[in-house]
Enzyme design. Structure first.
Site, short mmCIF file in Angstrom:
data_model
loop_
_atom_site.label_atom_id
_atom_site.label_comp_id
_atom_site.label_asym_id
_atom_site.label_seq_id
_atom_site.Cartn_x
_atom_site.Cartn_y
_atom_site.Cartn_z
NE ARG A 14 -5.76 31.21 52.94
CZ ARG A 14 -6.90 31.02 53.36
NH1 ARG A 14 -7.22 29.83 53.66
NH2 ARG A 14 -7.92 31.86 53.21
CG ASN B 269 1.70 9.45 6.87
OD1 ASN B 269 1.72 8.35 7.22
ND2 ASN B 269 0.54 9.97 7.17
CE1 TYR C 284 -3.72 2.51 0.79
CE2 TYR C 284 -2.06 3.69 2.27
CZ TYR C 284 -3.20 3.48 1.38
OH TYR C 284 -3.94 4.59 1.57
CG HIS D 247 -1.07 15.49 0.36
ND1 HIS D 247 -1.65 15.21 -1.02
CD2 HIS D 247 -1.58 14.61 1.05
CE1 HIS D 247 -2.31 13.94 -0.78
NE2 HIS D 247 -2.13 13.70 0.48
#
Length: 643
Positions: free
Chosen positions: A349, A210, A53, A98
């Site tokens: 405090r 990525n 892939y 991209h």
């Protein structure tokens, strides 16, 4: 600057900050050998036509299509071949399509940190990038080229795809970059540095774009900034405590041992050290006079007439002491600036509980980010040395690009920032409000002619920033918007989270600066007022001191003798005191403020002074006075390697 050696295993936050600010990097030879094994493994699988892939197949719905040797259209009559194989085409297209972020470019330190993180994670040897491509990425960083990366465009899964594509596109000779502050085309930037564009091989586009580099880089730089601001907040609080002549019992180590949250215990210890040596803290209530407006008759010596205030007490007659007899055997019956109570308000405090909780939030984020610095965050992951029969067991698709671990850690920090700013603003407000500032003048100015505003509007600015921080504190990580046609159906939005935190940290620093600016004025007034009372007492003239006390009977009234005796006791106690002063470290910080900003004796333009106070905090000018527990996160470690 010494090179930071990257090996994929030992990068620290401090080293990343050094690279962000200009340090070069060097690549570990052993790590490069692992990088080469993974790249060779992928090349062999492609040669064998194994479907992998994003390497030898398309993405998404094209995952079942094995890439051919060349584009189909190259076989048409008159076609002009691109000259690239489909494997290269796939990786190049992944980058160029991209790189679509918008907005202002990220700062250079963020972009340099992104490059360093990307190089370090690729050195883990599970991404399939070639050695020469990784070396080209390091050369890009070391040459001073800063790719233009617009700030908006990442959803934090699959990692920071769009921003990282803006990094990678410059490596290919596209996009834009800064060189010595000048913006230019990426190809021109490479040419100026003597670098050649890179030709991508199998999975290299995926390896480059990525991952979680933008959110990680931004988050680390935000945490570094917050480290300094946490210390600054403790210092600001200590200066305010001294200005109030506050009570130190709330910071006692035995007290905090009963509820030992780490940050709380740490802050209490810091406050004790910052306030060490103070003669203002825990001062007896009756020794602290309250402010009265200056009048021509306030003082009877030329030296005292130069003061911008008058001082005074109220006397408590014996018939008003019923039920409190034991109290008035310990404390003299005079009410000045300090209320007769053993505790301060919560903003003083509860500093350890509030500042400490914010520290704990930051420490949790540090733990998460330190893991991520040496993690693999791309996909798919390559395991070339794994003993497995099928390639699917050696190239595994997973979800390490998902930024939720970072996003949730930053959500925690994001919620903590307005908390720290808010308690700082509350202390500032308490300082300027005459109903809460324990006897200091309203808005910290003498104002004898009723024309002056003093520090009134400084609190307005702090309030505006706190409100703005609160409205920005909504966690981005709780609002996922699916992407990639619902294939990426749950994303982290971690990049927005870290970007928000970095900008919010800068505004937190402004609130702390305003508190320090105000506390320095209050501290001057408190010291001068108490020492003016001491100086008056040391003259040995109880009548002069009695003139500063309201409520005493007239000379011919019953009880006058008791009143005189008690004033003489107050006079003797004040006269026996050494000059009053803040804690040693607080005094050093106050001196630095006064080098940049003079005491406000009457109204003047404050804009330049506010800007100067903000610079003192932003530049870390006050941190040099801090004791041994302050270790700058940007300090070098050994020879540029992690310990």
């Amino acid at each position: 600057m010494k090179s930071i050696r990257l090996d994929g295993r030992s990068l620290t936050r401090a080293q990343l900050v050094m690279v962000a600010h200009g340090a070069p990097v060097a690549l570990d030879d052993t790590a490069l050998a692992g990088v080469a094994r993974a790249a060779d493994f992928l090349a062999e699988q492609v040669r064998r036509e194994e479907p992998i892939y994003g390497v030898s197949t398309g993405f998404g719905s094209n995952a079942d299509r094995l890439l051919g040797a060349r584009p189909l259209r190259d076989d048409l009559p008159g076609a002009t071949p691109s000259g690239r194989s489909l494997h290269e085409e796939l990786q190049v297209n992944l980058i160029v399509t991209h790189a679509v972020c918008v907005g202002e470019p990220l700062p250079a330190d963020v972009v340099r940190a992104m490059l360093c993180i990307r190089i370090n994670t690729l050195l883990k040897g599970h991404s399939g990038i070639r050695v020469q491509t990784l070396q080209a990425l390091a050369a890009l960083l070391n040459s001073g080229i800063v790719p233009v990366v617009p700030a908006l465009g990442s959803v934090g899964a699959s990692g920071d795809l769009a921003p990282l594509s803006h990094l990678a596109i410059v490596l290919l000779g596209g996009g834009e970059a800064f060189v010595d502050g000048e913006r230019m085309p990426g190809a021109e930037a490479l040419k100026r540095a003597g670098l050649e564009p890179v030709t991508l091989s199998y999975k290299e586009g995926l390896a480059l774009n990525n991952g979680t580099a933008q959110m990680l880089a931004t988050g680390v730089l935000a945490l570094q900034k917050l480290d300094a601001l946490l210390d600054t907040a403790d210092l600001a609080a200590a200066m305010t405590i001294d200005a109030f002549a506050g009570r130190l019992g709330a910071f006692d180590p035995e007290v905090h041992a009963l509820r030992p949250h780490p940050g709380q215990v740490e802050v209490a210890a810091h406050l004790r050290e910052l306030l060490a040596g103070s003669t203002l803290a825990d001062i007896p209530y009756h020794l602290v006079p309250r402010f009265r407006p200056w009048l021509p008759s306030s003082w009877d010596t030329a030296e005292a007439q130069a003061l911008r205030f008058d001082i005074g007490w109220d006397w408590v007659p014996s018939d008003q002491r019923h039920g409190r007899e034991k109290f008035y055997t310990r404390f003299r019956p005079f009410r000045g600036g300090k209320k007769h109570q053993p505790q301060d308000s919560y903003s003083l405090r509860c500093i350890p509980q509030v500042h400490g909780a914010v520290r704990d939030a930051v420490e949790q984020a540090k733990r998460v980010f330190e893991i991520e610095l040496n993690a693999v965050t791309d996909n798919p992951l390559v395991f070339p040395d794994r003993d497995a029969e099928h390639v699917e067991e050696k190239v595994i698709s997973a979800g390490h690009f998902h930024g939720m671990p970072l996003a949730l850690a930053m959500s925690y920090v994001k919620a903590a920032i307005p908390v720290l700013a808010s308690i700082s603003e509350r202390r500032l407000n308490k300082l300027v409000d005459p109903s809460t500032n324990d006897g200091l003048p309203g808005f910290l100015i003498g104002n004898e002619d009723a024309t002056e505003s003093g520090y009134m509007i400084v609190q307005y600015t702090a309030a505006a920033i706190v409100n703005d921080l609160a409205t920005r504190a909504h966690p981005a990580s709780v609002y996922s918007i699916p992407t990639s046609a619902n294939a990426e159906d749950h994303v982290s939005m971690g990049t927005n989270e870290t970007r928000h935190v970095l900008s919010m940290a800068e505004d937190l620093g402004k609130v702390l600066a305003l508190e320090i600016y105000t506390a320095a004025q209050a501290l001057d007034l408190r010291v001068d007022m108490i020492n003016a009372a001491r100086d008056l007492a040391r003259r040995g003239d109880a009548e002069a001191l009695a003139a500063k006390v309201q409520g005493g009977p007239a000379s011919d009234r019953p009880g006058r003798g008791a009143f005189v005796d008690e004033v003489e006791g107050l006079c003797a106690e004040l006269a026996a005191c050494e000059p009053f002063h803040p804690g040693g470290i607080v005094a050093e910080a106050h001196a630095i403020v006064r080098e940049a900003i003079p005491f406000l004796d009457r109204d003047r333009a404050l804009d330049g002074e506010v800007a100067a106070a903000v610079r003192l905090v932003a530049d870390g000018a006050l941190l040099g006075v801090l004791p041994r527990w302050r270790v700058p996160t940007s300090s070098p470690v050994g020879e540029g390697r992690a310990p």
